[in-house]
Design a protein around this motif. Structure first.
Motif, PDB file in Angstrom:
ATOM      1  N   GLY A 254       0.852  -1.189   0.000  1.00 40.43           N
ATOM      2  CA  GLY A 254       0.000   0.000   0.000  1.00 40.43           C
ATOM      3  C   GLY A 254       0.884   1.234   0.000  1.00 40.43           C
ATOM      4  N   THR A 255       0.556   2.209  -0.825  1.00 40.61           N
ATOM      5  CA  THR A 255       1.327   3.463  -0.826  1.00 40.61           C
ATOM      6  C   THR A 255       0.354   4.623  -0.723  1.00 40.61           C
ATOM      7  N   LYS A 256       0.893   5.792  -0.438  1.00 34.68           N
ATOM      8  CA  LYS A 256       0.055   6.987  -0.295  1.00 34.68           C
ATOM      9  C   LYS A 256      -0.746   7.201  -1.584  1.00 34.68           C
ATOM     10  N   GLY A 257      -2.020   7.401  -1.450  1.00 35.52           N
ATOM     11  CA  GLY A 257      -2.847   7.681  -2.620  1.00 35.52           C
ATOM     12  C   GLY A 257      -3.388   6.425  -3.304  1.00 35.52           C
ATOM     13  N   LYS A 258      -2.943   5.247  -2.859  1.00 32.27           N
ATOM     14  CA  LYS A 258      -3.459   4.005  -3.468  1.00 32.27           C
ATOM     15  C   LYS A 258      -4.572   3.473  -2.568  1.00 32.27           C
ATOM     16  N   ALA A 259      -5.733   3.254  -3.122  1.00 27.75           N
ATOM     17  CA  ALA A 259      -6.876   2.836  -2.302  1.00 27.75           C
ATOM     18  C   ALA A 259      -6.643   1.453  -1.699  1.00 27.75           C
ATOM     19  N   ALA A 260      -7.107   1.289  -0.452  1.00 28.24           N
ATOM     20  CA  ALA A 260      -6.981  -0.014   0.227  1.00 28.24           C
ATOM     21  C   ALA A 260      -7.630  -1.104  -0.635  1.00 28.24           C
ATOM     22  N   ALA A 261      -8.736  -0.752  -1.308  1.00 25.30           N
ATOM     23  CA  ALA A 261      -9.443  -1.743  -2.132  1.00 25.30           C
ATOM     24  C   ALA A 261      -8.543  -2.241  -3.264  1.00 25.30           C
ATOM     25  N   LYS A 262      -7.707  -1.341  -3.787  1.00 23.90           N
ATOM     26  CA  LYS A 262      -6.826  -1.727  -4.897  1.00 23.90           C
ATOM     27  C   LYS A 262      -5.709  -2.653  -4.389  1.00 23.90           C
ATOM     28  N   VAL A 263      -5.172  -2.316  -3.213  1.00 25.52           N
ATOM     29  CA  VAL A 263      -4.119  -3.150  -2.608  1.00 25.52           C
ATOM     30  C   VAL A 263      -4.671  -4.565  -2.409  1.00 25.52           C
ATOM     31  N   ALA A 264      -5.892  -4.632  -1.866  1.00 28.07           N
ATOM     32  CA  ALA A 264      -6.512  -5.938  -1.589  1.00 28.07           C
ATOM     33  C   ALA A 264      -6.823  -6.674  -2.892  1.00 28.07           C
ATOM     34  N   GLN A 265      -7.335  -5.925  -3.879  1.00 30.98           N
ATOM     35  CA  GLN A 265      -7.707  -6.573  -5.142  1.00 30.98           C
ATOM     36  C   GLN A 265      -6.492  -7.205  -5.816  1.00 30.98           C
ATOM     37  N   GLU A 266      -5.358  -6.488  -5.784  1.00 28.99           N
ATOM     38  CA  GLU A 266      -4.138  -7.027  -6.408  1.00 28.99           C
ATOM     39  C   GLU A 266      -3.727  -8.340  -5.732  1.00 28.99           C
ATOM     40  N   ALA A 267      -3.778  -8.349  -4.401  1.00 25.46           N
ATOM     41  CA  ALA A 267      -3.377  -9.559  -3.669  1.00 25.46           C
ATOM     42  C   ALA A 267      -4.342 -10.707  -3.981  1.00 25.46           C
ATOM     43  N   CYS A 268      -5.644 -10.395  -4.011  1.00 25.58           N
ATOM     44  CA  CYS A 268      -6.648 -11.441  -4.305  1.00 25.58           C
ATOM     45  C   CYS A 268      -6.463 -11.973  -5.720  1.00 25.58           C
ATOM     46  N   ASP A 269      -6.200 -11.073  -6.675  1.00 29.31           N
ATOM     47  CA  ASP A 269      -6.033 -11.513  -8.070  1.00 29.31           C
ATOM     48  C   ASP A 269      -4.832 -12.452  -8.191  1.00 29.31           C
ATOM     49  N   GLU A 270      -3.734 -12.084  -7.520  1.00 30.83           N
ATOM     50  CA  GLU A 270      -2.540 -12.945  -7.598  1.00 30.83           C
ATOM     51  C   GLU A 270      -2.820 -14.307  -6.974  1.00 30.83           C
ATOM     52  N   ALA A 271      -3.482 -14.274  -5.823  1.00 36.72           N
ATOM     53  CA  ALA A 271      -3.782 -15.535  -5.130  1.00 36.72           C
ATOM     54  C   ALA A 271      -4.751 -16.381  -5.965  1.00 36.72           C
ATOM     55  N   GLN A 272      -5.771 -15.725  -6.554  1.00 33.40           N
ATOM     56  CA  GLN A 272      -6.757 -16.447  -7.376  1.00 33.40           C
ATOM     57  C   GLN A 272      -6.097 -17.087  -8.577  1.00 33.40           C
ATOM     58  N   ALA A 273      -5.215 -16.328  -9.234  1.00 33.39           N
ATOM     59  CA  ALA A 273      -4.544 -16.853 -10.434  1.00 33.39           C
ATOM     60  C   ALA A 273      -3.750 -18.103 -10.055  1.00 33.39           C
ATOM     61  N   TYR A 274      -3.096 -18.037  -8.904  1.00 30.15           N
ATOM     62  CA  TYR A 274      -2.304 -19.192  -8.458  1.00 30.15           C
ATOM     63  C   TYR A 274      -3.227 -20.364  -8.128  1.00 30.15           C
ATOM     64  N   LEU A 275      -4.337 -20.071  -7.429  1.00 26.87           N
ATOM     65  CA  LEU A 275      -5.272 -21.135  -7.040  1.00 26.87           C
ATOM     66  C   LEU A 275      -5.889 -21.805  -8.270  1.00 26.87           C
ATOM     67  N   THR A 276      -6.134 -21.017  -9.319  1.00 24.91           N
ATOM     68  CA  THR A 276      -6.761 -21.564 -10.524  1.00 24.91           C
ATOM     69  C   THR A 276      -5.794 -22.464 -11.298  1.00 24.91           C
ATOM     70  N   SER A 277      -4.492 -22.159 -11.197  1.00 23.48           N
ATOM     71  CA  SER A 277      -3.523 -22.989 -11.931  1.00 23.48           C
ATOM     72  C   SER A 277      -3.344 -24.312 -11.179  1.00 23.48           C
ATOM     73  N   THR A 278      -2.704 -25.258 -11.858  1.00 17.16           N
ATOM     74  CA  THR A 278      -2.448 -26.533 -11.176  1.00 17.16           C
ATOM     75  C   THR A 278      -0.971 -26.652 -10.791  1.00 17.16           C
ATOM     76  N   ALA A 279      -0.228 -25.556 -11.001  1.00 17.88           N
ATOM     77  CA  ALA A 279       1.215 -25.598 -10.726  1.00 17.88           C
ATOM     78  C   ALA A 279       1.472 -25.549  -9.227  1.00 17.88           C
ATOM     79  N   ALA A 280       2.584 -26.168  -8.813  1.00 16.15           N
ATOM     80  CA  ALA A 280       2.916 -26.163  -7.383  1.00 16.15           C
ATOM     81  C   ALA A 280       3.490 -24.814  -6.947  1.00 16.15           C
TER      82      ALA A 280
END
Ligand SMILES: Nc1ncnc2c1ncn2[C@@H]1O[C@H](COP(=O)(O)OP(=O)(O)OP(=O)(O)O)[C@@H](O)[C@H]1O
Length: 341
Positions: A254-280
């Motif tokens: 999170g940085t100044k001027g970046k919405a908390a929702a955006k910080v959370a969305q980025e983390a969720c997107d990365e986690a989701q992409a990983y969860l959707t893949s079958t890679a270890a």
């Protein structure tokens, strides 16, 4: 003297080429000449973080070095004997402590005795592994490979002031163990932590609520941690996915001027992409596993894509070590195999 020549403009063209080259030069005792350092970046040449890694590496193995100045695009490094002991280095700002540590660890693991390294700088930076990632993901895997260390974070450091304080104790490797990470196994738990330094707790709450809803995380696995002894305000959101065979961690800053929702969305997107893949193994962990597996002489893992960091690191490693690294697409995922030749 036989020189290894490393052209820093090849492949990914960033700082990792330099760091991996330094690690391997220290470890193998082979002299190395780097040219076109970080030619693939908008500001090429040695930056503060890389200079700290070079000077630290020089101290640890009594190397003869030339070209170690800021903005330099050429460097020669002739390593001497690796010395275990107590060391202290300062990144002088918010440069990544984790990247400097990763450069030094292969040499310290191969030293005769225990070492302690204190480092000040950034602990949670964009575009670099966080110290949390080292503690929860990378170092536990190194441990399983026989390379033990204990990393303490005394104070968090965020951009721009940095000032984080970390301390690592490194134990010599008795025998490298082979690690194969082809399957991640069953999902055991998802948790999230928001680190806040002089940032209202409501920011952490907003981030954690989004993670809770999107990744279906139990309330008891969410926490905000006040790390206000940091030198400047900062925020990092950590989403941890614990599987049967390994743990992955996604960290967004999170940085100044970046919405908390955006910080959370980025983390969720990365986690989701990983969860959707079958890679270890996630894409960042993948390029960071190559070097230790090559040192161990053997290893394998599956990941979801062939990043430039992965393929470039493989090329650098093969310039120093007598090994073969196969990166191939098998059943909609990438299989990486490392073997001694
Ligand atoms: N979110 C993240 N989590 C874990 N590791 C990360 C993350 N983002 C980047 N990394 C890792 O950080 C390293 C970055 O290497 P890179 O060469 O790009 O860095 P750098 O020296 O800071 O370089 P440059 O300024 O040249 O880009 C890679 O090993 C990559 O896997």
């Amino acid at each position: 003297m036989q020189w290894i020549e490393i052209d820093g403009s090849k492949g990914e063209g960033g700082g990792q080429i330099l760091r991996s080259g330094l690690s391997l030069s220290m470890l193998t005792g082979k002299a190395v000449r780097f040219t076109h350092i970080r030619a693939g970046r908008s500001k090429p040449g040695i930056m503060r973080q890389h200079l700290t890694a070079i000077l630290a590496a020089q101290q640890i193995c009594a190397a003869q070095v030339s070209g170690a100045t800021l903005n330099s695009t050429e460097l020669t490094f002739i390593p001497g004997q690796i010395k275990s002991g107590d060391y202290q280095f300062d990144l002088g700002g918010a440069g990544s402590c984790a990247l400097v540590l990763q450069t030094l660890l292969p040499a310290l693991w191969s030293a005769n005795g225990e070492s302690r390294v204190r480092l000040s700088g950034g602990t949670h930076n964009p575009m670099a592994p966080s110290t949390s990632f080292l503690q929860q993901v990378w170092l536990p895997l190194m441990d399983r490979m026989g390379a033990k260390s204990t990393l303490l974070v005394h104070r968090c450091g965020f951009y721009p002031a940095g000032g984080g304080e970390v301390e690592i104790t490194v134990y010599p490797v008795k025998q490298w163990q082979t690690l194969h990470l082809l399957q991640r196994g069953k999902l055991i738990e998802i948790g999230a932590q928001s680190l806040i330094a002089d940032v209202p707790d409501s920011v952490a709450r907003r981030e954690l609520n989004i993670v809770k809803q999107q990744l279906k995380v139990e309330e008891s696995k969410l926490s905000s941690v006040d790390v206000s002894s940091a030198r400047c305000a900062g925020n990092a959101l950590l989403v941890k996915l614990q599987f049967e065979h390994l743990t992955e961690l996604f960290c967004t800053i999170g940085t100044k001027g970046k919405a908390a929702a955006k910080v959370a969305q980025e983390a969720c997107d990365e986690a989701q992409a990983y969860l959707t893949s079958t890679a270890a193994v996630g894409e960042y962990l993948a390029d960071q596993l190559l070097l230790p597996m090559a040192i161990a002489g053997e290893g394998s893992f599956t990941t979801s894509e062939i990043t430039d960091h992965l393929s470039t690191n493989a090329l650098v490693i093969c310039q120093f070590l007598n090994c073969r690294i196969d990166i191939q697409s098998v059943d909609q995922r990438i299989e990486v195999t490392i073997q001694k030749q």
